[in-house]
Design a protein around this motif. Structure first.
Motif, mmCIF file in Angstrom:
data_model
loop_
_atom_site.group_PDB
_atom_site.id
_atom_site.type_symbol
_atom_site.label_atom_id
_atom_site.label_comp_id
_atom_site.label_asym_id
_atom_site.label_seq_id
_atom_site.Cartn_x
_atom_site.Cartn_y
_atom_site.Cartn_z
ATOM 1 N N MET A 175 33.380 35.485 43.286
ATOM 2 C CA MET A 175 34.439 35.875 44.330
ATOM 3 C C MET A 175 35.561 36.710 43.637
ATOM 4 N N THR A 176 35.855 36.351 42.372
ATOM 5 C CA THR A 176 37.086 36.858 41.623
ATOM 6 C C THR A 176 36.657 38.449 41.488
ATOM 7 N N ARG A 177 35.457 38.782 40.832
ATOM 8 C CA ARG A 177 34.885 40.155 40.883
ATOM 9 C C ARG A 177 34.735 40.821 42.085
ATOM 10 N N ALA A 178 34.078 40.206 43.034
ATOM 11 C CA ALA A 178 33.680 40.986 44.252
ATOM 12 C C ALA A 178 34.778 41.336 45.094
ATOM 13 N N LEU A 179 36.132 40.173 45.212
ATOM 14 C CA LEU A 179 37.080 40.746 46.194
ATOM 15 C C LEU A 179 38.121 41.444 45.362
ATOM 16 N N PHE A 180 38.492 41.085 44.074
ATOM 17 C CA PHE A 180 39.580 41.623 43.183
ATOM 18 C C PHE A 180 39.264 42.400 42.248
ATOM 19 N N GLY A 181 37.737 42.837 42.203
ATOM 20 C CA GLY A 181 37.281 43.922 41.394
ATOM 21 C C GLY A 181 37.480 43.923 39.795
ATOM 22 N N LYS A 182 37.829 42.678 39.342
ATOM 23 C CA LYS A 182 37.569 42.515 37.654
ATOM 24 C C LYS A 182 36.823 41.355 37.240
ATOM 25 N N ARG A 183 35.825 41.843 36.369
ATOM 26 C CA ARG A 183 34.981 40.898 35.816
ATOM 27 C C ARG A 183 35.581 39.751 34.826
ATOM 28 N N VAL A 184 36.300 39.159 35.301
ATOM 29 C CA VAL A 184 36.851 37.879 34.453
ATOM 30 C C VAL A 184 35.986 36.740 34.726
ATOM 31 N N THR A 268 47.117 35.723 50.928
ATOM 32 C CA THR A 268 48.307 36.224 50.250
ATOM 33 C C THR A 268 48.110 37.568 49.809
ATOM 34 N N TYR A 269 46.951 38.124 49.400
ATOM 35 C CA TYR A 269 46.630 39.680 48.806
ATOM 36 C C TYR A 269 45.549 39.951 49.544
ATOM 37 N N GLU A 270 45.685 40.009 50.816
ATOM 38 C CA GLU A 270 44.548 40.346 51.651
ATOM 39 C C GLU A 270 44.633 42.082 51.665
ATOM 40 N N GLU A 271 46.029 42.644 51.474
ATOM 41 C CA GLU A 271 45.967 44.009 51.351
ATOM 42 C C GLU A 271 45.330 44.589 50.151
ATOM 43 N N ILE A 272 45.287 43.681 49.146
ATOM 44 C CA ILE A 272 44.674 44.303 47.816
ATOM 45 C C ILE A 272 43.157 44.150 48.146
ATOM 46 N N TRP A 273 42.535 43.055 48.272
ATOM 47 C CA TRP A 273 41.117 42.863 48.326
ATOM 48 C C TRP A 273 40.348 43.527 49.404
ATOM 49 N N LYS A 274 40.908 43.968 50.470
ATOM 50 C CA LYS A 274 40.351 44.544 51.495
ATOM 51 C C LYS A 274 39.954 46.160 51.329
ATOM 52 N N VAL A 420 39.232 41.853 59.130
ATOM 53 C CA VAL A 420 39.920 42.922 58.505
ATOM 54 C C VAL A 420 39.345 44.177 58.900
ATOM 55 N N GLU A 421 40.025 44.971 59.396
ATOM 56 C CA GLU A 421 39.661 46.391 59.617
ATOM 57 C C GLU A 421 39.273 46.942 58.069
ATOM 58 N N ALA A 422 38.024 47.527 58.115
ATOM 59 C CA ALA A 422 37.864 48.330 56.751
ATOM 60 C C ALA A 422 38.373 49.614 56.749
ATOM 61 N N GLY A 423 39.527 49.542 55.929
ATOM 62 C CA GLY A 423 40.185 50.814 55.662
ATOM 63 C C GLY A 423 39.419 51.552 54.777
ATOM 64 N N SER A 426 38.884 51.809 47.679
ATOM 65 C CA SER A 426 39.094 52.434 46.675
ATOM 66 C C SER A 426 37.678 52.439 45.875
ATOM 67 N N SER A 427 37.350 53.620 44.940
ATOM 68 C CA SER A 427 36.118 53.844 44.259
ATOM 69 C C SER A 427 36.221 52.872 43.313
ATOM 70 N N HIS A 428 37.156 52.226 42.750
ATOM 71 C CA HIS A 428 37.181 51.109 41.813
ATOM 72 C C HIS A 428 38.469 50.247 41.926
ATOM 73 N N ALA A 429 38.462 49.261 41.246
ATOM 74 C CA ALA A 429 39.370 48.141 41.323
ATOM 75 C C ALA A 429 40.621 48.510 40.232
ATOM 76 N N ASN A 430 41.845 48.933 40.880
ATOM 77 C CA ASN A 430 42.936 49.006 40.267
ATOM 78 C C ASN A 430 44.021 48.663 40.899
ATOM 79 N N PRO A 431 44.215 47.416 41.262
ATOM 80 C CA PRO A 431 45.340 47.039 42.230
ATOM 81 C C PRO A 431 46.693 46.877 41.808
ATOM 82 N N ALA A 432 47.198 48.102 40.818
ATOM 83 C CA ALA A 432 48.340 48.064 40.368
ATOM 84 C C ALA A 432 49.267 48.146 41.419
#
Length: 432
Positions: A175-184, A268-274, A420-423, A426-432
């Motif tokens: 889930m960490t990598r699928a939702l937030f894009g980082k392979r920790v 908390t971070y819906e606007e990031i992972w979606k 969630v409405e699919a907005g 991003s082409s890759h994960a960089n939620p800075a």
């Protein structure tokens, strides 16, 4: 200063003034193992950071076995431990204090965060008190990327027995990598390095009366760092040998707190992972090498029995949470013989995503909801154990990567159930 710190600790910190590195060890009745951890940390600080001001703090939960006394009386003997005599400018300061708040690891960490902020620490390390495989070089691997490379968060990367870390392998890592894009790879590994500014950020959060104050702290730290754009890395630490448990044993509280905290972070971070569409690796420090790991006994029959009973007894709850197709899939699994028992990846991913959406929509009391997921998790874990019983470490890792790919591919399924409405993704994960 934080009003939850005891006055004697505030006075001691004022005497110390500042520190470059703070090493925190949360504990509760760890007298048997914590002396080794203290020696390893102290030796590492002496060897790798002889010119840095270092403080080692034990944040204890009211141990009855003399854990704090072991911390303070452990002889360091850095010269004999390292076969060298480092020229230290500053002695390593040691503190043991009882933490206050909700009983749990997270509350212990909160005290460590506050100490790091009070001492204006540049880097902070936290390690578990029951580690038997910790070595001095862990201090270097967890702190140097922060001190020298301006990273903010360093997660551990271990080799573990294939039956150890099943919550990580089956839910948290995918889930960490699928939702937030980082392979920790070990988001709840327990042993972390982080910057002083990230410690201060953690303290600003109002989470200390929640499950984050218990077992939820590790995933909360990891995902907060990722979602808020801090610089993330991981360090290869070798084997993790600790007081491991059979994943089929009663882990209900830990499971509920860890997975529940993760589900809460999706809100908390819906606007990031979606808007994260794919995942990317994170920088790795340290040299990977093969190590031996201790075997773990797993009672597969007990896990399958718990799964089948849950599917049978909790149908009323599952009818409120799961799609009919998902429920039918779970019932089909329950009819398999113990030797043929398997739970397909897509079915498991749908279960997790549907539960996450139900948590978000508060379809049921959240504690009851999480407890009703436990039998399904045990079934999935039994399926994994049966699949990989003849597999070597590389094959097991490949199997986990296959599961992660399904979590990523099925992310639109979560969006649909979450609402969630699919907005624009991003082409890759960089939620800075």
């Amino acid at each position: 200063m934080e009003n939850f710190l005891p006055s004697h600790l505030i006075e001691r910190l004022a005497q110390i003034g500042e520190a470059d590195i703070v090493v925190g060890i949360p504990s509760y009745n760890n007298a048997r193992t914590i002396g080794h951890v203290v020696r390893a940390c102290s030796a590492g600080l002496a060897k790798y950071f002889p010119h840095r001001r270092s403080v080692l703090i034990n944040s204890d939960g009211g141990s009855k076995d003399g854990t704090p006394e072991v911390v303070l009386r452990t002889e360091l003997e850095a010269e004999s431990l390292l076969l060298v005599a480092p020229q230290r400018l500053h002695p390593i300061q040691r503190i043991s204090t009882a933490y206050h708040g909700v009983p749990g690891k997270g509350s212990a960490f909160r005290t460590i965060f506050a100490v790091a902020r009070q001492l204006n620490a540049k880097a902070c390390i936290v390690v578990d008190a029951d580690l038997r495989s910790i070595a001095p070089h862990w201090m270097d691997l967890l702190a140097s990327p922060i001190l020298d490379r301006e990273f903010d968060f360093i997660a551990p990367y271990y080799l573990r027995h294939k039956y150890d870390g099943t919550i990580t392998n089956g839910i948290i890592y995918p889930m960490t990598r699928a939702l937030f894009g980082k392979r920790v790879r070990q988001p709840i590994g327990g042993d972390f390095g982080f910057s002083g500014r990230l410690a201060a950020r953690y303290l600003e959060k109002n989470v200390w009366e929640t499950d984050v104050a218990r077992f939820g702290i590790d995933i909360w730290m990891t995902l907060t760092a990722i979602a808020e754009g801090f610089r993330i890395g991981q360090s290869y630490l070798g084997a993790k040998l600790h007081d491991a448990k059979d994943p089929g044993a009663d882990l209900t509280s830990m499971f509920r707190q860890v997975v529940g905290s993760m589900f809460g972070l999706l809100e908390t971070y819906e606007e990031i992972w979606k808007n994260v569409h794919s995942s990317e690796p994170v920088p790795m420090f340290g040299l990977p090498f093969d190590v031996g790991v201790e075997p773990i006994h797993v009672n597969v029959e007990r896990m399958i029995k718990a799964y089948c009973q849950g599917v049978r007894d909790l149908q009323e709850i599952y009818a409120q949470v799961l799609e009919q197709e998902t429920r039918e899939g779970l019932l089909a699994c329950s009819r398999l013989s113990p030797t043929e028992f398997r739970m397909p990846d897509e079915l498991w991913v749908h279960v997790v995503y549907e539960f996450a959406a139900a948590y978000h929509r508060r379809k049921l009391d959240r504690q009851h909801l999480m407890e009703s997921l436990v039998p399904l998790y045990l079934g999935r874990t039994a399926s994994f154990v049966l699949e990989v019983q003849e597999a070597d470490a590389a094959q097991v890792e490949e199997r986990i990567e296959q599961l992660c790919a399904v979590f990523e591919a099925e992310k639109p399924y979560l969006r649909k159930h979450w609402g969630v409405e699919a907005g624009k993704e991003s082409s890759h994960a960089n939620p800075a």
